[in-house]
Enzyme design. Sequence first.
Site, PDB file in Angstrom:
ATOM      1  N   ASP A 392       3.237   5.317   7.642  1.00 58.52           N
ATOM      2  CA  ASP A 392       2.916   4.141   6.850  1.00 58.52           C
ATOM      3  C   ASP A 392       2.771   4.587   5.393  1.00 58.52           C
ATOM      4  O   ASP A 392       2.654   5.781   5.119  1.00 58.52           O
ATOM      5  CB  ASP A 392       1.612   3.539   7.376  1.00 58.52           C
ATOM      6  CG  ASP A 392       1.172   2.336   6.576  1.00 58.52           C
ATOM      7  OD1 ASP A 392       2.038   1.522   6.199  1.00 58.52           O
ATOM      8  OD2 ASP A 392      -0.036   2.197   6.323  1.00 58.52           O
ATOM      9  N   LYS A 560      -1.364 -17.668  -3.210  1.00 58.24           N
ATOM     10  CA  LYS A 560      -0.907 -16.340  -3.626  1.00 58.24           C
ATOM     11  C   LYS A 560      -0.242 -15.683  -2.431  1.00 58.24           C
ATOM     12  O   LYS A 560      -0.651 -15.886  -1.280  1.00 58.24           O
ATOM     13  CB  LYS A 560      -2.070 -15.482  -4.130  1.00 58.24           C
ATOM     14  CG  LYS A 560      -3.092 -15.129  -3.068  1.00 58.24           C
ATOM     15  CD  LYS A 560      -4.239 -14.311  -3.645  1.00 58.24           C
ATOM     16  CE  LYS A 560      -5.234 -13.948  -2.528  1.00 58.24           C
ATOM     17  NZ  LYS A 560      -6.417 -13.246  -3.051  1.00 58.24           N
ATOM     18  N   ARG A 800       9.558  -3.770   3.944  1.00 58.12           N
ATOM     19  CA  ARG A 800       9.316  -5.123   4.450  1.00 58.12           C
ATOM     20  C   ARG A 800       9.385  -5.189   5.976  1.00 58.12           C
ATOM     21  O   ARG A 800       9.926  -6.129   6.532  1.00 58.12           O
ATOM     22  CB  ARG A 800      10.332  -6.105   3.847  1.00 58.12           C
ATOM     23  CG  ARG A 800      10.302  -6.230   2.341  1.00 58.12           C
ATOM     24  CD  ARG A 800       9.040  -6.897   1.880  1.00 58.12           C
ATOM     25  NE  ARG A 800       9.149  -7.398   0.508  1.00 58.12           N
ATOM     26  CZ  ARG A 800       8.111  -7.825  -0.197  1.00 58.12           C
ATOM     27  NH1 ARG A 800       6.914  -7.815   0.331  1.00 58.12           N
ATOM     28  NH2 ARG A 800       8.266  -8.263  -1.430  1.00 58.12           N
ATOM     29  N   ASN A 829      -2.006  -2.583  11.681  1.00 59.85           N
ATOM     30  CA  ASN A 829      -0.561  -2.840  11.793  1.00 59.85           C
ATOM     31  C   ASN A 829       0.224  -1.589  12.172  1.00 59.85           C
ATOM     32  O   ASN A 829       1.427  -1.667  12.415  1.00 59.85           O
ATOM     33  CB  ASN A 829      -0.020  -3.423  10.479  1.00 59.85           C
ATOM     34  CG  ASN A 829      -0.211  -2.478   9.318  1.00 59.85           C
ATOM     35  OD1 ASN A 829      -1.143  -1.673   9.298  1.00 59.85           O
ATOM     36  ND2 ASN A 829       0.641  -2.560   8.327  1.00 59.85           N
ATOM     37  N   ASP A 830      -0.440  -0.452  12.230  1.00 62.65           N
ATOM     38  CA  ASP A 830       0.226   0.795  12.616  1.00 62.65           C
ATOM     39  C   ASP A 830      -0.037   1.172  14.075  1.00 62.65           C
ATOM     40  O   ASP A 830       0.504   2.172  14.563  1.00 62.65           O
ATOM     41  CB  ASP A 830      -0.239   1.963  11.714  1.00 62.65           C
ATOM     42  CG  ASP A 830       0.019   1.687  10.242  1.00 62.65           C
ATOM     43  OD1 ASP A 830       1.129   1.226   9.928  1.00 62.65           O
ATOM     44  OD2 ASP A 830      -0.885   1.921   9.427  1.00 62.65           O
TER      45      ASP A 830
END
Length: 1203
Positions: A392, A560, A800, A829-830
């Site tokens: 990552d 945002k 991405r 997320n890893d």
Amino acid sequence: MERCSSRRAPEEERRVRANNRDYNERFQYASNCIKTSKYNIITFLPVNLFEQFQEVANTYFLFLLILQLIPQISSLSWFTTIVPLVLVLTITAVKDATDDYFRHKSDNQVNNRQSQLLVGGVLRQEPWMNVRVGDIIKLENNQFVAADLLLLCSSEPHGLCYIETAELDGETNMKVRQAIPVTSELGDTSKLAQFDGEVICEPPNNKLDKFGGTLHWKDNKYPLSNQNLLLRGCVLRNTECCFGLVLFAGPDTKLMQNSGRTKFKRTSIDRLMNTLVLWIFGFLVCMGVILAIGNAIWEHEVGICFQIYLPWDEGVHSAFFSGFLSFWSYIIILNTVVPISLYVSVEVIRLGHSYFINWDKKMYCAQRRVPAEARTTTLNEELGQVEYIFSDKTGTLTQNIMVFSKCSVNGHSYGDVQDVLGHKLELGEKPQPVDFSFNPLADANFQFWDARLLEAVKVGDCHVHQFFRLLSLCHTVMAEEKSPGELYYKAQSPDEGALVTAARNFGFVFRARTPQTITVQELGTAATYQLLAILDFNNVRKRMSVIVRSPEGRILLYCKGADTILLERLCPANQALTSLTTEHLNEYAGEGLRTLVLAYRELEESYYQEWAQRLLRARATLEAREDRLARLYDEVEQDLMLLGATAIEDKLQQGVPETIAVLTLANIKIWVLTGDKQETAVNIGYSCKMLTEDLAEVFVVAGHTVLEVRQELRKAREKMLEASRSVGNGFSYQEKLSSSSSSSSSSSSSSSKLTSVLEAITGEYALVINGHSLAHALEADMEVEFLETACACRAVICCRVTPLQKAQVVELVKKHKRAVTLAIGDGANDVSMIKTAHIGVGISGQEGIQAVLASDYSFSQFRFLQRLLLVHGRWSYLRMCKFLCYFFYKNFAFTMVHFWFGFFCGFSAQTVYDQYFITLYNIVYTSLPVLAMGIFDQDVPEQRSMEYPKLYEPGQLNLLFNKREFFICIAQGIYTSVLMFFIPYGVFADATRDDGAQLADYQSFAVTVATSLVIVVSVQIGLDTGFWTAINHFFIWGSLAAYFAILFAMHSDGLFQLFPNQFRFVGSAQSTLAQPTVWLTIALTAVVCIVPVVAFRFLKLDLKPQLSDTVRYTQLVRKKQKAQHRCMRRGGRGGSRRSGYAFSHQEGFGELIMSGKNMRLSSLALASFTTRPGTAWIETLRKKKGSSEGSPSGAVADRALKL
């Protein structure tokens, strides 16, 4: 007490009625008692033994034990097998019992925590395990949440409460939860006791961030979400008390649902070892068959003549049946070729290696007080075989400490370092930060360098005001005011904290929030915005929005998010501004900054009211709730007006460029898988030296269709092949092509290592691919093309990408490449990537500990990966390989003597050694020395392992222990056994004692062979040991001493007096070893066994040295040269102070170092250095050593090797 858990049918939905245990118990929901232990006092012995006998080796030895109990086939006592078997089972059982004891202790501690249970309107103290679904419990400040609760009310206004979720996701920031308005008024126990609402919700699952349900009460329905839920494991903070309804208890809670077993990982050596053990078993059967046939023939031809005084055993009526029984007898005798102690020894060695990692002070982060941790003991040697690292970026390569660096507002870029006149500073000028003294609430640690932005705020630029107003409103940050004017922000992500802090310093200070309001101080004036809705961030939306009503009554949506998402949602009138902002975004990304786009929209009152009604209905439904909400969010986030963009700096961690450079020299390919945009990722790639200016080309794959992606991949391969047609190094392209094709033809299965002509490429390339292109590249018909192209590159960056794509990329390499993969990351997320790779490494950073909990190894800094692989991993692989080679050698040398003896004893299954020696050989005489070597051995010191990354390559190529090395060890063991048997046999045929009597008796022969064996294997392990410690000396010489002590004790008169039937040969050992002939025989056997090994190793060192030999020899030369120079300085003239060091340098080293290419060039020099003809480098060193006494020639040789 009820059972902690029981098997139930899967739930489709859950129905819970408050204060009604009778109703809820009809569904047989789990109680709140948890059980992570496996055994109890009654079940431990049978269950543990059953589990242990699932191991093939244990079952095999149990089978042998049963055979030994049959008198007709057993020539060994039962204890020769049962003693080592019981020892192994006992050690394993003690380990399992200890682990389970601590699990029981933890379970009891948790289950007996106290909670306040509402029963009949009265609060009663009850342990957690007595809590049931449907109960209402009271929580007080700083208490752990006992079960998954629906928050009903709290002591805070609007039914708010604050929780800390560190035990769930590692985040210590406070999060807010809120009761639905209809229950938030149930403040006292009498009202709560009368509450009879029914909750219909989703069944138990492991999704921490999602919950859907509906409360039915008084003929009304109220939607429930994750914001109304308190999960087990959370801690109540800054809230006096609250009440909650138990929805999920015990094993049904989300915390326990996430405690599933991780997939068991096995190393390549484990898999090879299992294969080899099967081969050895086949070899054992073959030996048994040969000796059984020999027995049948001997009994038929010879034994039949001696029936008078050598009759067959009872029940044996033919030579064939005698051979059949002999087969099983020899299976028992020769079983030590598959030693039972092998598996236990391997686990002990791995445990020792794990402790070395845990104790390594050089991998300890003093700043965070976080040591390295080996969370598994089964993968240590595989750390020495890694070929691919998947990393990552954010928080792994970078610090994940965000700093507001630049921004673009209404087409104007702010953030460049400028002087007082507004000009960009030249290199070397000292910048002055912006003065925020006008703002008493400013954060003193915040620094910004462009005063123009503050001037724009002061002069009232409406776009700048709206920009910072958005930053102060669109977030989920919690504010805590510890003292007047001292604000402390708690953000769920460092990005949010940096943005809110920037708005604070520029005068738009976020002060407080309630469920319905956000209070902001705008340039000294307090303003309260009514919070109408939060459209929260997730990995799919990649944006966050809030809908607020301003003090003037306008309804505004502030948004945002990622540029790729928001730029598609802008109003067409923003085209010119979009063009300028996009230029600024590209500029920021090129500098390695993390970017976000800001936009807003004003909503009409009528439209908002209609949209809010649809939102309420979508939240109330259980079916496809997430999809309905996503469509409503998408609808309202359209036709946005662009405000600008932010750029946040996330600096590299210390030592990342050096670590990546060294790992690259170790022939490890590094792939970065990140969610950032391409420009940011590429810039970080250059910063951390993954991408360098000397790369032949960086290929960018950004196609939006399958056809475009395929064309770009093929174009990249064609360029690489075209550039390789004129390769150097003495090979032509055709030669490389043919060698590649021949290597591919040797592979017979689809799982074999993927080879192609691309492996002949010598240039250095890099590949950058976007997430949408990667989605096409991972499709079944294109994944091999993508993999071939990527594996031909030195570095790969995937931008991405989603968490799922990260795992898919790792799985792709695992599937097609026979290579060890390692994934390293720091965030939730890893996790999928970490679990998919052969080895998962978690960074304990800013994003919680979910990655650490899922990992096999963890530490706090990426730079420690270099030491984990090049030192601990390489040593673990080396030690395990040497241990296995020696282990198989010593057991074949020991066992095959029985095989040769069978041809001289009428194939009668008579053993050479006595049964006590057979029992103790693997347990006492040879176990500790090989364990010491397997735990402590080194070939080169740790500094040299770090300095010479090429030393890592033997592990990647699996050179130290493979089928070829196994057969060499077996051949050496068989050779030793032949000499061990036939030399004493030949000597004893005609030898006599000192008194003239015949020396050749069975017991003297057994003592001589056993003594020779112990001495030979002890000398052999001394030769194999590369790093001597006091423990090695003690174990090797102590084992020899133990052998002689036990030998003399077993042949002593004392033991004979105690056990006359067991120890009959009184004084036999003393008498045998008193004969000079015996000692000469032992010495001759040892010399003949060892000298060829020593000669072979010297020849191999001289003719074909390994890189580790080269490094050791170079260091030896350096040490000798330093000693000579010290002597010369003492004896030389004292008048001259000039140094000869400057003249020992070669021209151009300064330029090489300054160019940044020295690391790569030294690697190539090292590779060519080690592939020269065997003795060339030694001769070169000798010539330099002899010719120059004034300069350290060892240092010159070392420079050829060193980084």
